[in-house]
Design an enzyme around this catalytic site. Structure first.
Site, PDB file in Angstrom:
ATOM      1  N   GLY A 141      -3.496 -10.589  11.295  1.00 60.02           N
ATOM      2  CA  GLY A 141      -3.763  -9.348  12.021  1.00 60.02           C
ATOM      3  C   GLY A 141      -4.990  -8.628  11.520  1.00 60.02           C
ATOM      4  O   GLY A 141      -5.484  -8.888  10.418  1.00 60.02           O
ATOM      5  N   GLN A 142      -5.490  -7.736  12.362  1.00 60.41           N
ATOM      6  CA  GLN A 142      -6.670  -6.939  12.019  1.00 60.41           C
ATOM      7  C   GLN A 142      -6.497  -5.558  12.629  1.00 60.41           C
ATOM      8  O   GLN A 142      -6.102  -5.439  13.785  1.00 60.41           O
ATOM      9  CB  GLN A 142      -7.936  -7.595  12.579  1.00 60.41           C
ATOM     10  CG  GLN A 142      -9.239  -6.892  12.226  1.00 60.41           C
ATOM     11  CD  GLN A 142      -9.698  -7.210  10.806  1.00 60.41           C
ATOM     12  OE1 GLN A 142      -9.580  -8.333  10.348  1.00 60.41           O
ATOM     13  NE2 GLN A 142     -10.222  -6.213  10.113  1.00 60.41           N
ATOM     14  N   GLY A 143      -6.766  -4.503  11.863  1.00 58.35           N
ATOM     15  CA  GLY A 143      -6.640  -3.147  12.384  1.00 58.35           C
ATOM     16  C   GLY A 143      -7.643  -2.213  11.749  1.00 58.35           C
ATOM     17  O   GLY A 143      -8.527  -2.644  10.995  1.00 58.35           O
ATOM     18  N   PHE A 145      -7.148  -0.134   9.467  1.00 56.51           N
ATOM     19  CA  PHE A 145      -6.959  -0.086   8.010  1.00 56.51           C
ATOM     20  C   PHE A 145      -7.652  -1.262   7.334  1.00 56.51           C
ATOM     21  O   PHE A 145      -8.223  -1.125   6.263  1.00 56.51           O
ATOM     22  CB  PHE A 145      -5.457  -0.104   7.708  1.00 56.51           C
ATOM     23  CG  PHE A 145      -5.109  -0.205   6.248  1.00 56.51           C
ATOM     24  CD1 PHE A 145      -4.987   0.934   5.471  1.00 56.51           C
ATOM     25  CD2 PHE A 145      -4.908  -1.431   5.639  1.00 56.51           C
ATOM     26  CE1 PHE A 145      -4.667   0.851   4.127  1.00 56.51           C
ATOM     27  CE2 PHE A 145      -4.590  -1.534   4.299  1.00 56.51           C
ATOM     28  CZ  PHE A 145      -4.465  -0.380   3.546  1.00 56.51           C
ATOM     29  N   THR A 147      -7.400  -5.888   7.069  1.00 57.01           N
ATOM     30  CA  THR A 147      -6.920  -7.198   7.488  1.00 57.01           C
ATOM     31  C   THR A 147      -5.528  -7.447   6.924  1.00 57.01           C
ATOM     32  O   THR A 147      -5.221  -7.058   5.805  1.00 57.01           O
ATOM     33  CB  THR A 147      -7.873  -8.302   6.997  1.00 57.01           C
ATOM     34  OG1 THR A 147      -9.209  -7.981   7.409  1.00 57.01           O
ATOM     35  CG2 THR A 147      -7.497  -9.657   7.578  1.00 57.01           C
ATOM     36  N   VAL A 148      -4.688  -8.117   7.722  1.00 55.24           N
ATOM     37  CA  VAL A 148      -3.333  -8.454   7.291  1.00 55.24           C
ATOM     38  C   VAL A 148      -3.227  -9.966   7.138  1.00 55.24           C
ATOM     39  O   VAL A 148      -3.624 -10.728   8.032  1.00 55.24           O
ATOM     40  CB  VAL A 148      -2.278  -7.957   8.301  1.00 55.24           C
ATOM     41  CG1 VAL A 148      -0.872  -8.269   7.783  1.00 55.24           C
ATOM     42  CG2 VAL A 148      -2.436  -6.464   8.547  1.00 55.24           C
ATOM     43  N   LYS A 162      -1.486  -6.329   3.361  1.00 60.42           N
ATOM     44  CA  LYS A 162      -2.435  -5.481   4.087  1.00 60.42           C
ATOM     45  C   LYS A 162      -3.591  -5.134   3.145  1.00 60.42           C
ATOM     46  O   LYS A 162      -3.421  -4.366   2.193  1.00 60.42           O
ATOM     47  CB  LYS A 162      -1.743  -4.214   4.583  1.00 60.42           C
ATOM     48  CG  LYS A 162      -0.583  -4.490   5.526  1.00 60.42           C
ATOM     49  CD  LYS A 162       0.073  -3.208   6.010  1.00 60.42           C
ATOM     50  CE  LYS A 162      -0.880  -2.402   6.856  1.00 60.42           C
ATOM     51  NZ  LYS A 162      -0.222  -1.208   7.443  1.00 60.42           N
ATOM     52  N   ASP A 260       2.665   7.723  14.472  1.00 55.43           N
ATOM     53  CA  ASP A 260       2.028   6.645  15.225  1.00 55.43           C
ATOM     54  C   ASP A 260       3.073   5.684  15.785  1.00 55.43           C
ATOM     55  O   ASP A 260       2.948   4.464  15.657  1.00 55.43           O
ATOM     56  CB  ASP A 260       1.022   5.900  14.348  1.00 55.43           C
ATOM     57  CG  ASP A 260      -0.077   5.212  15.171  1.00 55.43           C
ATOM     58  OD1 ASP A 260      -0.254   5.578  16.346  1.00 55.43           O
ATOM     59  OD2 ASP A 260      -0.751   4.327  14.625  1.00 55.43           O
TER      60      ASP A 260
END
Length: 421
Positions: A141-143, A145, A147-148, A162, A260
């Site tokens: 994942g990527q957000g 914040f 990279t996961v 994370k 959120d």
């Protein structure tokens, strides 16, 4: 981490749905003794203090007056107005008990890291071993914040790692990291992702949490795996999420506002149990015992889910999470995202469109087309939309508490099972 409220004494019970009475205090009781509860609470507080102490000197605590992912898509605090309000929507502290007798909101961490949630301080070597030195093959994942990565600890525990962006001068990311670590160090619940620990070394900021393998709720609503979530499963997911938020608002040592709540922050297990994730925007709620009614803070959250009253006043309360939950309920039954920019103008804001159809007696027309219409689906859809309408009321005083949402959803599920029988 990450006062003036209107009187809520004029709240009435809605006519369209009959709600069960509030559970008695015993229904939320645990079997542990008060001394064990007190000891556990002290350990949690101690862990939280130690985590906070690590970061206090590293990150600037106050928030700046800047908007983040904010949107006034609903046109102000009166964007949604319900013709009926809900009993039990008051923000009074009656029934709120901190850290004791958590009952159904209590769970245990079955990892070998069983000190306290989030208490393990990992070394960089341990993280590198778990993720094969942050291998691109382990990226999941990527957000905003960072990279996961998927990882595996020495004891075999699967984790999500994370890794924050290496933005040494980005104070916002620093605050979000501190916020998430502090929030996760205080909570432990079946429907919240478990936090195993963290790392802060040089410009590395890493949080290690439970790995949930079955994707996000949004992905399932989009049928990313080819399977359609049944209405019964969607109702169960709504109840899981409601339990998680109720725990944060009511059964932690100090209420926590998630800020959120959205479908992409809800992870599903293989058995389709929901777990709320991502505490980067979390904030401690107002201390009602000292007379505070809200927290004055900059607006943070995700466009489409944001409480319009919070957007307008910068006053954050638990009812902002309730608003987001109402949007989520609409998303669950329609399958649509909160904002659908490619649709006709009157359908772009999904909740507004769905609420209008509901008021006009055409609720069945908003049902996700991937679900079949049936004699059972129609009534449960109307009941869910009724609750959603109350949650997205433009005035926070008229929204139900999350604990009340749980009660309502329990009743809806019971009626649904009776219809299917």
């Amino acid at each position: 981490m990450s006062g003036h409220r209107k009187n809520s004494s004029d709240i009435h019970t809605p006519d369209l749905t009959s709600y069960p009475p509030s559970p008695s205090p015993s229904s939320y009781s645990s079997n542990s003794s008060s001394s064990k509860s007190s000891s556990s609470r002290n350990r949690v507080k101690g862990a939280a203090r130690s985590v906070a102490g690590v970061f206090v000197s590293c990150f600037t605590p106050p928030e700046e007056d800047a908007h983040h992912n904010s949107s006034s898509a609903y046109g102000g605090s009166d964007a949604f107005t319900s013709s009926s309000d809900i009993s039990g929507a008051s923000d009074s502290t009656e029934g709120r008990r901190r850290g004791t007798a958590r009952g159904i909101y209590a769970t245990r961490n079955d990892s070998t890291h069983m000190k306290e949630p989030g208490s393990t301080i990992f070394t960089l070597a341990e993280i590198q071993t778990a993720t094969k030195n942050f291998s691109p093959a382990f990226k999941v994942g990527q957000g905003g914040f960072g990279t996961v990565y998927k990882g595996q600890l020495q004891d075999g525990t699967l984790v999500a790692v994370k890794r924050a962006k290496k933005s040494m001068y980005d104070k916002n990311l620093g605050r979000e990291f501190l916020s998430e670590v502090q929030a996760l160090s205080k909570v432990e619940h079946l429907n919240l992702v478990k936090c195993y620990g963290y790392l802060q070394q040089g410009d590395e900021r890493i949080i290690v949490v439970e790995y949930v393998a079955n994707g996000t709720l949004r992905e399932h609503l989009d049928c990313f795996n080819g399977n359609v979530l049944s209405l019964a499963s969607r109702l169960d997911i709504a109840i899981d999420v409601a339990h998680a938020i109720t725990y944060l608002h009511t059964y932690t040592d100090h209420p926590i506002i998630h800020r959120d709540i959205k479908s992409s922050n809800i992870l599903l297990t293989e058995k389709l149990r929901a777990k709320v994730a991502d505490f980067g925007f979390a904030r401690l709620a107002a201390d009602v015992e000292s007379g505070q009614t809200h927290v004055s803070t900059q607006v943070k959250g995700t466009a489409g889910y944001l409480d319009p009253e919070y957007l307008k006043t910068y006053q954050l309360t638990e009812k902002s999470d309730v608003y987001s939950f109402g949007i989520l309920l609409v998303e669950l039954v329609t399958g649509r995202r909160p904002v659908e920019s490619k649709r006709e103008l009157d359908e772009r804001v999904t909740a507004r469109w769905a609420m209008k159809k509901f008021r006009d007696g055409q609720a069945i027309t908003v049902l996700d087309p991937k679900l079949q219409e049936s004699d059972a689906n129609g009534p449960v859809l109307e009941n869910i939309l009724e609750l959603a309408l109350l949650c997205v009321n433009g005035s926070r005083k008229n929204r139900p508490t999350m604990r009340r949402c749980v009660e309502v959803l329990w009743n809806i599920r019971k009626e649904y099972k009776d219809l299917l029988a």
